[in-house]
Design a protein around this motif. Structure first.
Motif, PDB file in Angstrom:
ATOM      1  N   GLU A  87      11.899  -7.670   0.978  1.00  0.00           N
ATOM      2  CA  GLU A  87      12.104  -6.706  -0.100  1.00  0.00           C
ATOM      3  C   GLU A  87      11.271  -5.447   0.105  1.00  0.00           C
ATOM      4  O   GLU A  87      11.744  -4.324  -0.114  1.00  0.00           O
ATOM      5  CB  GLU A  87      11.762  -7.365  -1.441  1.00  0.00           C
ATOM      6  CG  GLU A  87      12.753  -8.455  -1.845  1.00  0.00           C
ATOM      7  CD  GLU A  87      12.336  -9.223  -3.080  1.00  0.00           C
ATOM      8  OE1 GLU A  87      13.179  -9.964  -3.632  1.00  0.00           O
ATOM      9  OE2 GLU A  87      11.158  -9.085  -3.510  1.00  0.00           O
ATOM     10  N   LEU A  88      10.024  -5.607   0.548  1.00  0.00           N
ATOM     11  CA  LEU A  88       9.181  -4.444   0.786  1.00  0.00           C
ATOM     12  C   LEU A  88       9.696  -3.642   1.977  1.00  0.00           C
ATOM     13  O   LEU A  88       9.716  -2.406   1.946  1.00  0.00           O
ATOM     14  CB  LEU A  88       7.737  -4.875   1.016  1.00  0.00           C
ATOM     15  CG  LEU A  88       6.727  -3.741   1.232  1.00  0.00           C
ATOM     16  CD1 LEU A  88       6.703  -2.781   0.045  1.00  0.00           C
ATOM     17  CD2 LEU A  88       5.325  -4.312   1.479  1.00  0.00           C
ATOM     18  N   VAL A 103      11.287  -2.481  10.016  1.00  0.00           N
ATOM     19  CA  VAL A 103       9.864  -2.494   9.721  1.00  0.00           C
ATOM     20  C   VAL A 103       9.213  -3.736  10.328  1.00  0.00           C
ATOM     21  O   VAL A 103       9.777  -4.828  10.288  1.00  0.00           O
ATOM     22  CB  VAL A 103       9.626  -2.488   8.199  1.00  0.00           C
ATOM     23  CG1 VAL A 103       8.131  -2.489   7.877  1.00  0.00           C
ATOM     24  CG2 VAL A 103      10.308  -1.282   7.546  1.00  0.00           C
ATOM     25  N   PHE A 104       8.029  -3.546  10.902  1.00  0.00           N
ATOM     26  CA  PHE A 104       7.204  -4.669  11.365  1.00  0.00           C
ATOM     27  C   PHE A 104       5.851  -4.554  10.683  1.00  0.00           C
ATOM     28  O   PHE A 104       5.204  -3.505  10.738  1.00  0.00           O
ATOM     29  CB  PHE A 104       7.027  -4.624  12.883  1.00  0.00           C
ATOM     30  CG  PHE A 104       6.091  -5.681  13.412  1.00  0.00           C
ATOM     31  CD1 PHE A 104       6.446  -7.021  13.393  1.00  0.00           C
ATOM     32  CD2 PHE A 104       4.846  -5.329  13.925  1.00  0.00           C
ATOM     33  CE1 PHE A 104       5.585  -7.997  13.874  1.00  0.00           C
ATOM     34  CE2 PHE A 104       3.976  -6.291  14.406  1.00  0.00           C
ATOM     35  CZ  PHE A 104       4.347  -7.630  14.384  1.00  0.00           C
ATOM     36  N   LYS A 272      -3.754   1.047   4.985  1.00  0.00           N
ATOM     37  CA  LYS A 272      -4.667   1.479   3.927  1.00  0.00           C
ATOM     38  C   LYS A 272      -4.094   1.373   2.522  1.00  0.00           C
ATOM     39  O   LYS A 272      -4.005   0.304   1.961  1.00  0.00           O
ATOM     40  CB  LYS A 272      -5.173   2.897   4.224  1.00  0.00           C
ATOM     41  CG  LYS A 272      -6.173   2.954   5.384  1.00  0.00           C
ATOM     42  CD  LYS A 272      -6.874   4.277   5.453  1.00  0.00           C
ATOM     43  CE  LYS A 272      -7.851   4.328   6.634  1.00  0.00           C
ATOM     44  NZ  LYS A 272      -9.017   3.465   6.442  1.00  0.00           N
ATOM     45  N   GLY A 273      -3.659   2.503   1.939  1.00  0.00           N
ATOM     46  CA  GLY A 273      -3.333   2.553   0.518  1.00  0.00           C
ATOM     47  C   GLY A 273      -2.215   1.644   0.070  1.00  0.00           C
ATOM     48  O   GLY A 273      -2.169   1.266  -1.102  1.00  0.00           O
ATOM     49  N   LEU A 274      -1.314   1.264   0.964  1.00  0.00           N
ATOM     50  CA  LEU A 274      -0.152   0.477   0.536  1.00  0.00           C
ATOM     51  C   LEU A 274      -0.553  -0.828  -0.130  1.00  0.00           C
ATOM     52  O   LEU A 274       0.092  -1.259  -1.083  1.00  0.00           O
ATOM     53  CB  LEU A 274       0.767   0.210   1.727  1.00  0.00           C
ATOM     54  CG  LEU A 274       2.011  -0.632   1.429  1.00  0.00           C
ATOM     55  CD1 LEU A 274       2.901   0.067   0.395  1.00  0.00           C
ATOM     56  CD2 LEU A 274       2.788  -0.917   2.702  1.00  0.00           C
ATOM     57  N   GLY A 275      -1.612  -1.478   0.337  1.00  0.00           N
ATOM     58  CA  GLY A 275      -2.021  -2.756  -0.237  1.00  0.00           C
ATOM     59  C   GLY A 275      -3.009  -2.610  -1.378  1.00  0.00           C
ATOM     60  O   GLY A 275      -3.393  -3.613  -1.993  1.00  0.00           O
ATOM     61  N   ASN A 276      -3.438  -1.379  -1.667  1.00  0.00           N
ATOM     62  CA  ASN A 276      -4.445  -1.106  -2.700  1.00  0.00           C
ATOM     63  C   ASN A 276      -5.648  -2.037  -2.571  1.00  0.00           C
ATOM     64  O   ASN A 276      -6.164  -2.568  -3.554  1.00  0.00           O
ATOM     65  CB  ASN A 276      -3.859  -1.212  -4.098  1.00  0.00           C
ATOM     66  CG  ASN A 276      -4.680  -0.408  -5.109  1.00  0.00           C
ATOM     67  OD1 ASN A 276      -4.979   0.754  -4.880  1.00  0.00           O
ATOM     68  ND2 ASN A 276      -5.052  -1.031  -6.220  1.00  0.00           N
ATOM     69  N   GLY A 277      -6.095  -2.238  -1.336  1.00  0.00           N
ATOM     70  CA  GLY A 277      -7.263  -3.066  -1.075  1.00  0.00           C
ATOM     71  C   GLY A 277      -6.943  -4.342  -0.342  1.00  0.00           C
ATOM     72  O   GLY A 277      -7.828  -4.942   0.274  1.00  0.00           O
ATOM     73  N   ALA A 310       0.925  -7.706  -3.292  1.00  0.00           N
ATOM     74  CA  ALA A 310       0.079  -6.563  -3.658  1.00  0.00           C
ATOM     75  C   ALA A 310       0.730  -5.247  -3.257  1.00  0.00           C
ATOM     76  O   ALA A 310       0.762  -4.291  -4.040  1.00  0.00           O
ATOM     77  CB  ALA A 310      -1.292  -6.698  -2.995  1.00  0.00           C
ATOM     78  N   ALA A 311       1.261  -5.195  -2.029  1.00  0.00           N
ATOM     79  CA  ALA A 311       1.860  -3.955  -1.534  1.00  0.00           C
ATOM     80  C   ALA A 311       3.120  -3.595  -2.308  1.00  0.00           C
ATOM     81  O   ALA A 311       3.354  -2.421  -2.624  1.00  0.00           O
ATOM     82  CB  ALA A 311       2.168  -4.089  -0.048  1.00  0.00           C
TER      83      ALA A 311
END
Length: 432
Positions: A87-88, A103-104, A272-277, A310-311
């Motif tokens: 889905e992501l 996407v990988f 980085k930002g995609l997972g918000n940590g 999370a992402a």
């Protein structure tokens, strides 16, 4: 805290950088603010090196992660179908603008860039890669090889044959005084000369950051990457955009940084930002490039169910709240304010940025030379005032700031005030 620092130094490598004369331990966070072990609160303008993209303790992200953990499945690996990963990937492929994109997923930006370099060198049957001077692409063997900053390279060894291009180095004497058009023309002619002289046969790819992160948020002038791509396309050379720091609307003007340059790349890397940590990275590329390698592949941890939860929640939050527009709005407030203050502060050599990705370059007011000591002094002053920022640049004299994309206008004004006050304090210390 001194005990924790001593323990850190005893068991972790000396080259693992720590900010501040007295390093801090962050123990909690909410929104755009964090709290250290002493109870002091800070407005965070660095966001875990641009990673806590929508701030701290975001209910939507926390709840998505908790739902996944509640299933009892935190890991299965890519040898099984992973619904969240699929889905992501669908969302990222659609947003990328890349034709027939696939996407990988990986665990980090370093690993994402390694994967992109593998795809490019495989497709072109060449180990030759173009990269930008002052760039940074990771800490592994291959990504260090395409990093154009000696401070981040331990040796000259590389699995790749790399040629570095101009594009973000207008401070050099041969480029000073040039207009954007003149500089672009000079850089393009240099690219043609590199291909005619240094390169031996086919070149695999150019890998470039739309805004150089570790390089001090330097960027090529508008039109350069488009002009480069014309030359690359004529030679069949692929274009890889490293979006590890510039993706997801941070620059305000485009959802991916390279789109702000009017360029459609063959691949983009992200992290980085995609997972918000949470640890997540990846490559989105043309399907023919992604499908080409003949060897069996998988990723044990890349795209694991918790990271995907999370992402997915983070990306939905960015889109649902139009955080790209917020980055443009709050970033403009801060950048304009910094530029207004700069003329009365001789230590400020430059203010630059796009959206919520901006920087202040500090120089010796007497000579105009880079002043890393003043940057270090600013770090202490801003920390004391309750603001966390980053540091970088080729000479270590650039203050890098990239707050969460959820920054409010009130927080932007507050942070701007602290930055200007800290600059005034440092300037007063060294003013003749």
């Amino acid at each position: 805290m001194s005990d924790l620092l001593a323990r850190h130094r005893a068991v972790l490598p000396d080259w693992l950088a720590l900010y501040y004369n007295e390093p801090i331990e962050i123990v909690s966070g909410k929104g755009c603010r964090v709290v250290d072990a002493s109870g002091k609160s800070y407005l965070d303008f660095f966001a875990g090196i641009l990673t806590n993209m929508i701030g701290y303790d975001v209910p939507e992200v926390r709840e998505a992660v908790e739902r996944q953990i509640a299933t009892g499945v935190v890991h299965t690996s890519t040898v099984y179908l992973l619904r969240g990963q699929i889905e992501l990937a669908e969302k990222i492929a659609r947003l990328s603008g890349i034709e027939n994109a696939k996407v990988f997923f990986t665990n980090s930006g370093t690993e994402a860039n390694e994967a992109a370099l593998l795809l490019a060198t495989y497709a072109r049957r060449s180990d030759q890669v173009l990269a930008m001077r002052q760039s940074y692409h990771g800490r592994s063997f291959g990504t260090a090889g395409v990093t154009g900053n000696r401070s981040w390279r331990n040796n000259s060894l590389s699995p790749l044959n790399v040629h570095f291009l101009h594009g973000t180095d207008r401070h050099l004497p041969q480029f000073r005084g040039m207009t954007d058009a003149e500089y672009v023309a000079a850089c393009v002619e240099d690219l043609r000369h590199v291909l005619a002289t240094a390169a031996g046969g086919d070149v695999a790819a150019l890998i470039a950051e739309p805004v150089q992160g570790v390089g001090g948020f330097t960027t090529a002038p508008d039109g350069l990457f488009a002009a480069y791509k014309e030359v690359l396309d004529a030679e069949g050379i692929l274009f890889v955009s490293d979006e590890v720091q510039t993706g997801w609307g941070r620059t305000g003007s485009a959802f991916f940084g390279i789109h702000g340059h009017g360029v459609a790349p063959d691949m983009m890397t992200f992290a980085k930002g995609l997972g918000n940590g949470f640890a997540v990275g990846g490559v989105v590329a043309r399907g023919d490039l992604m499908d080409a390698p003949h060897a069996t592949g998988l990723s044990t941890f890349g795209g694991n169910p918790v990271a995907m939860a999370a992402a997915g929640a983070t990306l939905d939050y960015v889109l649902d709240h139009d955080l790209q527009a917020n980055a443009a709005r709050t970033g403009t407030l801060i950048i304009d304010g910094l530029r207004e203050a700069a003329p009365r502060l001789p230590i400020v050599g430059d203010v630059r940025g796009r959206g919520l990705m901006f920087a202040v370059e500090l120089v010796d007011p007497a000579t105009g030379e880079p002043a890393p000591a003043l940057a270090a002094r600013f770090m202490e002053e801003s920390r004391k005032a309750g603001l966390l920022v980053g540091k970088g640049g080729l000479y270590g004299n650039v203050l890098r700031m990239a707050p969460p994309l959820t920054l409010t206008t009130e927080e932007a004004a507050e942070g701007l005030g602290i930055v200007v006050a800290a600059l005034e304090a440092v300037n007063e210390e060294v003013a003749p």
